[in-house]
Motif scaffolding. Structure first.
Motif, PDB file in Angstrom:
ATOM      1  N   TYR A 108      26.373 -40.165  49.334  1.00 20.22           N
ATOM      2  CA  TYR A 108      26.909 -38.918  49.872  1.00 20.22           C
ATOM      3  C   TYR A 108      27.612 -39.183  51.199  1.00 20.22           C
ATOM      4  CZ  TYR A 108      23.855 -36.466  46.602  1.00 20.22           C
ATOM      5  OH  TYR A 108      23.241 -36.003  45.462  1.00 20.22           O
ATOM      6  N   TRP A 146      27.851 -37.311  54.454  1.00 22.02           N
ATOM      7  CA  TRP A 146      27.275 -36.172  55.175  1.00 22.02           C
ATOM      8  C   TRP A 146      28.265 -35.696  56.235  1.00 22.02           C
ATOM      9  CZ3 TRP A 146      22.726 -35.049  52.831  1.00 22.02           C
ATOM     10  CH2 TRP A 146      22.093 -36.087  52.133  1.00 22.02           C
ATOM     11  N   VAL A 154      27.681 -31.896  52.464  1.00 21.45           N
ATOM     12  CA  VAL A 154      28.266 -33.192  52.079  1.00 21.45           C
ATOM     13  C   VAL A 154      29.611 -32.946  51.392  1.00 21.45           C
ATOM     14  CG1 VAL A 154      25.982 -34.216  51.731  1.00 21.45           C
ATOM     15  CG2 VAL A 154      27.207 -33.301  49.768  1.00 21.45           C
TER      16      VAL A 154
END
Ligand code: SF4
Ligand code: SF4
Length: 137
Positions: free
Chosen positions: A25, A27, A60
C-alpha cells in the motif's frame, strides 16, 4: 557501528517495480493528499473518491486489479512524480530497509537502483527515517 555511517549509494533506475507491488500500500499523510490534490488539479473530494481508499482506518492510494499503483503508467512511469507521496520519495531509505546490512542487501535484490549512483550521506538518510516515523510499515 551503524552500517550507513558513511552514506549509501542509490539512484532510481525507473524500473517501476516499487510501483507495482501486489500486496503493498502507499499510505497518504495529510501533506501527501494536499500535494496530490494540487498536482492533479481536481477537488479533494473528487481526488479521494477516484484515487484513494481506506485500509485499517488509514488513507491509501488505490491499485489497479494487477496490483499496479493507480498512478503508474507503463509508458511514462509515475504520472504524479513531482507530487508523489512521502513513502515513494523516501524509498529505499525506510526504517525496515536500514535495520542492518542484511535488510539493505535484501532491498537491493528488489531495487536495481540500490548500490550505485548518487551517494546519500548519513544526515540525509536520517532525515528520511525521521520523516517516515508514524507511517505504517
Ligand atoms: S524499484 Fe528502485 S530502481 Fe525501480 S523504480 Fe523503484 S526505486 Fe527506482
Ligand atoms: S505514486 Fe507514483 S511513485 Fe508512488 S507508487 Fe504510485 S506510481 Fe509509484
Amino acid at each position: 557501528m551503524i552500517f550507513y555511517k558513511n552514506g549509501l549509494r542509490f539512484s532510481c533506475a525507473f524500473c517501476g517495480k516499487c510501483c507495482r507491488i501486489k500486496d503493498g500500500y502507499v499510505w497518504l499523510s495529510r501533506g501527501d493528499v494536499d500535494a496530490l490534490v494540487a498536482g492533479t488539479g481536481i477537488s479533494e473530494e473528487d481526488f479521494r473518491g477516484i484515487y484513494t481508499e481506506t485500509v485499517d482506518g488509514a488513507v491509501v492510494l488505490k491499485d489497479f486489479p494487477n496490483g499496479d499503483c493507480i498512478f503508474f503508467d507503463e509508458s511514462i512511469g509515475c504520472k504524479v512524480y513531482s507530487a508523489r507521496p512521502l513513502q515513494c520519495r523516501t524509498f529505499p531509505f525506510w526504517p525496515e530497509n536500514l535495520r542492518d546490512e542484511n535488510s539493505w542487501r535484501k532491498a537491493a535484490e528488489f531495487c536495481p537502483g540500490i548500490g550505485s549512483g548518487e551517494k546519500h550521506d548519513f544526515e540525509e538518510i536520517m532525515r528520511n527515517i525521521a520523516s517516515m516515523k508514524g507511517m505504517p510499515e
